[in-house]
Motif scaffolding. Structure first.
Motif, PDB file in Angstrom:
ATOM      1  N   LEU A  73     -49.254 -47.825   1.653  1.00  0.00           N
ATOM      2  CA  LEU A  73     -49.016 -47.784   3.101  1.00  0.00           C
ATOM      3  C   LEU A  73     -49.330 -49.133   3.735  1.00  0.00           C
ATOM      4  CD1 LEU A  73     -50.778 -44.396   3.935  1.00  0.00           C
ATOM      5  CD2 LEU A  73     -48.328 -44.797   3.755  1.00  0.00           C
ATOM      6  N   ALA A  96     -54.945 -48.576   3.217  1.00  0.00           N
ATOM      7  CA  ALA A  96     -53.723 -49.172   3.798  1.00  0.00           C
ATOM      8  C   ALA A  96     -53.940 -50.659   4.049  1.00  0.00           C
ATOM      9  CB  ALA A  96     -53.379 -48.467   5.106  1.00  0.00           C
ATOM     10  N   ARG A 126     -43.861 -50.627   0.711  1.00  0.00           N
ATOM     11  CA  ARG A 126     -44.834 -49.802   1.431  1.00  0.00           C
ATOM     12  C   ARG A 126     -44.174 -48.927   2.490  1.00  0.00           C
ATOM     13  NH1 ARG A 126     -50.139 -51.102   0.582  1.00  0.00           N
ATOM     14  NH2 ARG A 126     -50.287 -52.755  -0.958  1.00  0.00           N
TER      15      ARG A 126
END
Ligand code: PRP
Ligand code: URA
Length: 210
Positions: A73, A96, A126
């Protein structure tokens, strides 16, 4: 066809947004509320993250159980105000990576101006979540997402705390592939491009600049 935006009507979200709207709410509390709302919106925006099954040993038995399937992410706050949402998102998504895109609205034309963009090198691999508390005319979000797509991103979600109908419609029309999560859908924009009833200038209230 564009996707239906998710308008959060959760009581905690509505309560915290009401506290933010109050002009007597000071910088410290406002900043905390932005962060808490980011966490609550993050919970909803990650509902579709894929899981995989693993086997673990509990103190009682061997269990087949589920964990996140290691999806990569990236969070991309739109500077400045989006910065206020980063820590609240990282509370739930500590792995992330964080990119940044700087946009400001020309106060006369209301057109967005990009002044900075630094994204993770592997942005194309991502799932990207773009963050900005305010979606007003939609210019900043639309241009930010266009720039992020130009740099290779393929799957993008957008999270905001307050949206105006005008900005939401523009974002849906320009980026129909983007999933949109909104804390509150307000009534309209005023003649200065501010959201009504809104909460004023989010950047100034987060950073205490006015
Ligand atoms: C605010 C807000 C959004 C933008 C929304 O930023 O954080 O980025 O306005 O307006 P729009 O939908 O009409 O583009 P601003 O331009 O005030 O910059 P700042 O965060 O640096 O204060
Ligand atoms: N940006 C803000 O911070 N607030 C608004 O109401 C509109 C744009």
């Amino acid at each position: 066809m564009s996707k239906q935006p998710m308008i959060m009507n959760h009581p905690l979200v509505q309560h915290k947004i009401s506290l933010m709207r109050n002009k007597h709410t000071g910088t410290k509390e406002f900043k905390e509320l932005v962060s808490e709302l980011a966490t609550l919106l993050c919970y909803e925006a990650t509902r579709d993250l894929p899981l995989e099954e693993i086997e673990i040993e509990t103190p009682v038995a061997i269990a087949k159980t589920k964990v996140l399937a290691g999806r990569k992410l990236a969070l991309v706050p739109i500077l400045r105000a989006g910065l206020g949402m980063v820590d609240g998102m990282l509370t739930l998504l500590p792995a992330a990576k964080v990119g940044h895109i700087g946009m400001y609205r020309n106060e006369e034309t209301l057109e967005p101006v990009e002044y900075y963009c630094k994204l993770p090198e592997d942005i194309a691999e991502r799932d990207v979540i773009v963050l900005d508390p305010m979606l007003a005319t939609g210019g900043s979000a639309c241009d930010a997402i266009t720039q992020i797509k130009k740099r290779g991103a393929r799957t993008i979600k957008f999270i905001c705390i307050i949206a105006a109908p005008e900005g939401l419609a523009k974002l849906q029309a320009q980026h129909p592939d983007v999933d949109i999560y909104v804390g509150s859908l307000d009534e309209k924009l005023n003649e200065n491009g501010y959201i009504v009833p809104g909460l004023g200038d989010a950047g100034d209230r987060i950073f205490g600049t006015k």
